[in-house]
Design a protein around this motif. Structure first.
Motif, short mmCIF file in Angstrom:
data_model
loop_
_atom_site.label_atom_id
_atom_site.label_comp_id
_atom_site.label_asym_id
_atom_site.label_seq_id
_atom_site.Cartn_x
_atom_site.Cartn_y
_atom_site.Cartn_z
N GLU A 160 0.42 -4.82 8.57
CA GLU A 160 0.90 -4.86 8.57
C GLU A 160 1.62 -5.47 6.94
OE1 GLU A 160 2.87 -8.84 10.15
OE2 GLU A 160 3.47 -7.37 12.37
N TYR A 161 2.41 -5.18 6.24
CA TYR A 161 2.31 -4.90 4.92
C TYR A 161 2.25 -6.13 4.71
CZ TYR A 161 4.16 -4.88 0.29
OH TYR A 161 4.76 -5.03 -0.88
N ILE A 162 1.64 -6.04 3.61
CA ILE A 162 1.57 -7.54 3.13
C ILE A 162 2.12 -8.11 1.82
CG2 ILE A 162 -0.22 -10.01 2.32
CD1 ILE A 162 -1.67 -8.87 4.80
N ARG A 163 1.33 -7.22 0.74
CA ARG A 163 1.55 -7.15 -0.86
C ARG A 163 2.03 -6.37 -1.65
NH1 ARG A 163 -1.82 -11.42 -0.48
NH2 ARG A 163 -0.07 -12.69 0.12
N ASP A 164 2.50 -6.36 -2.97
CA ASP A 164 1.38 -5.37 -4.02
C ASP A 164 -0.02 -6.23 -4.78
OD1 ASP A 164 4.19 -2.54 -4.01
OD2 ASP A 164 3.31 -2.98 -2.45
N VAL A 165 -1.13 -5.50 -5.51
CA VAL A 165 -1.62 -6.08 -6.73
C VAL A 165 -0.84 -5.13 -7.80
CG1 VAL A 165 -3.05 -6.87 -5.38
CG2 VAL A 165 -3.54 -4.84 -6.43
N GLY A 166 -0.56 -6.07 -8.73
CA GLY A 166 -0.20 -5.10 -9.80
C GLY A 166 1.77 -5.44 -9.83
N ASN A 167 2.59 -4.70 -11.15
CA ASN A 167 3.84 -5.09 -10.67
C ASN A 167 4.50 -3.81 -11.17
OD1 ASN A 167 6.46 -6.13 -10.29
ND2 ASN A 167 6.46 -6.76 -12.87
N ILE A 168 4.42 -2.72 -10.54
CA ILE A 168 4.62 -1.08 -11.22
C ILE A 168 5.58 -0.38 -10.34
CG2 ILE A 168 4.03 1.56 -9.84
CD1 ILE A 168 2.20 0.21 -12.42
N SER A 169 6.53 -0.12 -11.06
CA SER A 169 7.78 0.65 -9.98
C SER A 169 7.24 1.70 -8.83
CB SER A 169 8.94 0.31 -11.16
OG SER A 169 10.01 1.10 -10.50
N GLU A 170 8.30 1.41 -7.95
CA GLU A 170 8.70 2.73 -7.83
C GLU A 170 9.54 4.53 -7.85
OE1 GLU A 170 8.19 3.18 -3.19
OE2 GLU A 170 8.23 0.47 -3.26
N ASP B 115 7.36 -1.95 -20.45
CA ASP B 115 6.73 -3.49 -20.69
C ASP B 115 6.28 -4.75 -20.01
OD1 ASP B 115 7.57 -2.11 -23.67
OD2 ASP B 115 9.20 -2.88 -23.83
N GLU B 116 7.03 -4.33 -18.59
CA GLU B 116 6.49 -5.50 -17.86
C GLU B 116 5.77 -4.97 -16.91
OE1 GLU B 116 10.20 -6.58 -15.98
OE2 GLU B 116 11.57 -7.69 -17.47
N GLU B 117 5.26 -3.48 -16.71
CA GLU B 117 4.68 -3.20 -15.60
C GLU B 117 3.32 -3.99 -15.94
OE1 GLU B 117 7.02 0.94 -13.94
OE2 GLU B 117 5.20 0.73 -15.69
N ILE B 118 2.21 -4.38 -15.22
CA ILE B 118 0.82 -4.61 -14.73
C ILE B 118 0.41 -3.66 -14.12
CG2 ILE B 118 -0.76 -6.63 -14.93
CD1 ILE B 118 2.00 -8.76 -14.57
N GLY B 119 -0.31 -2.67 -14.54
CA GLY B 119 -1.49 -2.19 -13.60
C GLY B 119 -1.14 -1.11 -13.85
N ILE C 124 -6.32 -9.82 -4.79
CA ILE C 124 -5.80 -9.25 -3.51
C ILE C 124 -4.59 -10.68 -3.51
CG2 ILE C 124 -7.16 -7.85 -3.03
CD1 ILE C 124 -7.60 -9.00 -0.60
N ARG C 125 -4.90 -12.33 -3.16
CA ARG C 125 -3.83 -12.90 -3.04
C ARG C 125 -3.16 -13.55 -4.14
NH1 ARG C 125 -8.80 -17.44 -2.29
NH2 ARG C 125 -9.00 -16.36 -4.78
N VAL C 126 -2.91 -12.61 -5.30
CA VAL C 126 -1.79 -12.54 -5.84
C VAL C 126 -1.21 -11.93 -6.01
CG1 VAL C 126 -1.80 -13.36 -8.40
CG2 VAL C 126 -3.49 -14.66 -7.62
N GLU C 127 -0.25 -11.31 -6.53
CA GLU C 127 1.03 -10.39 -6.16
C GLU C 127 1.34 -9.19 -7.55
OE1 GLU C 127 4.79 -10.88 -5.38
OE2 GLU C 127 4.58 -11.73 -3.34
#
Length: 359
Positions: free
Chosen positions: A170-180, A188-192, A224-227
């Motif tokens: 099952e899906y848990i989370r993404d790491v980083g903050n990238i838009s699909e 400017d808010e993307e992290i990754g 990987i525990r942090v989004e």
């Protein structure tokens, strides 16, 4: 069955007695002073497989897995090169881009990712073969994955890195903050990563830490525990294939560069420790795709520049073993004294590498 490559490529494979000093071969390559790869053998890849996309030794088994462009992957005995099992991983016949394995309380798990976005887990039995136990569609092509007893991590074509529960799939989370999509997260808010993520690897000594590499000349270290936030950022490596490996507090990178393509980094500080010379002469480009640690002193890498894979002693700078080809090498692996490399050609090269012969 094993094929004698010295017959197919006589200008590339020379006896040890003939290679006591550096010499140029007919192909213009430098033959190292010693090539301590023994019992060289090859497994043949049929043209119907549409090429090799992934390569991986199973833990504590004499098995090498090879993923193909037609959606199938084979398990071969690494000693005899005999095919043991074939598995169809993609109903759409899309490439098997990554293969990993893990030993846990349920048994020996083999995990594969495909270019049609599926991550599938199989239980491996030496007698019965592989039984599919879970599958998850991630909607985007998977370029790379790694696995542990608890989690899978997957790098997708849309730059996202996803964490999946290894037992429930099952899906848990993404790491980083990238838009699909372009209408999602503000740039400017993307992290990754800002370009394709081509490789992800766990730190085997820290079960919640992984690294990722990309075309964007950045390697990120993630918890990987942090989004969102990355733990560390390493600037420089241009990773175009399976070009990351982690051992302790060090990260090995294989970049698509003309020179200084093979590098060792400190994960704690993100600083470069050293460039590891790869090319045999100044006229060769390096252009590496894949790398592995062998031990604290030796590394193994291959690519398209000189179309070979080399074991290099980074302390002495000596090449201690070479697997030659006439076409680019896309993937290398090492496990328990055995090395393997394969790519565009119809052969996967396998050989024994005895560390004691070099000490």
């Amino acid at each position: 069955m094993p094929v004698d490559m010295s017959v197919l490529f006589p200008d590339l494979y020379r006896s040890k007695t003939a290679a006591t000093s550096p010499l140029l071969t007919m192909g213009g390559r430098v033959v190292p002073k010693k090539n301590n790869v023994t019992s060289l053998r090859q497994l043949y890849i049929a043209s119907q497989s549409v090429g090799l996309y992934s390569l991986h030794f199973l833990d504590k088994k004499d098995i090498v897995c090879v993923g193909f462009g037609n959606g199938k992957f084979n398990l071969h005995n690494s000693k005899t090169c005999k095919r043991v099992f074939t598995v169809d991983a993609s109903a759409e016949g899309m490439p098997v881009t990554s293969i990993r394995d893990c030993l846990d309380s349920d048994g020996h798990r083999v995990v594969v990712g495909t270019a049609d976005g599926w991550i599938k887990s199989f239980l491996f039995d030496p007698d019965e073969g592989l039984t599919e136990i879970s599958a998850l569609a991630l909607e985007h092509p998977i370029y790379s994955l790694d696995t542990s007893e608890n989690y899978h991590i997957c790098a997708l074509s849309n730059r996202q890195i996803k964490v999946i529960d290894a037992r429930t799939c099952e899906y848990i989370r993404d790491v980083g903050n990238i838009s699909e999509d372009d209408a999602g997260v503000d740039e400017d808010e993307e992290i990754g990563h800002q370009q394709r993520v081509t490789c992800v690897r766990y730190n085997p000594d820290q079960k919640y830490t992984c690294v990722s590499g990309s075309w964007d000349r950045t390697v990120y270290v993630w918890d990987i525990r942090v989004e969102k936030a990355a733990v560390r950022e390493i600037k420089g490596p241009k990773i175009c294939g399976d070009g990351l490996d982690v051992s302790g507090d060090k990260c090995l990178t294989a970049s698509f560069f003309t020179e200084n393509a093979l590098q060792l980094w400190d994960l704690g500080s993100g600083k470069l420790i050293e460039n590891i010379p790869y090319r045999g002469n100044s006229n060769e480009a390096e252009y590496l795709y894949s790398c592995r640690f062998i031990d604290s002193q030796r590394v193994f890498a291959g690519g398209t520049g000189s179309m070979d894979a080399k074991v290099i002693n980074r302390k002495t700078g000596e090449v201690e073993g070479v697997l030659y080809d006439k076409k680019p090498i896309h993937s290398v692996d090492y496990r328990d004294g055995t090395i393997a490399a394969g790519g565009v050609s119809c052969y996967v090269h396998v050989g024994d590498f005895n560390l004691n012969m070099n000490d």
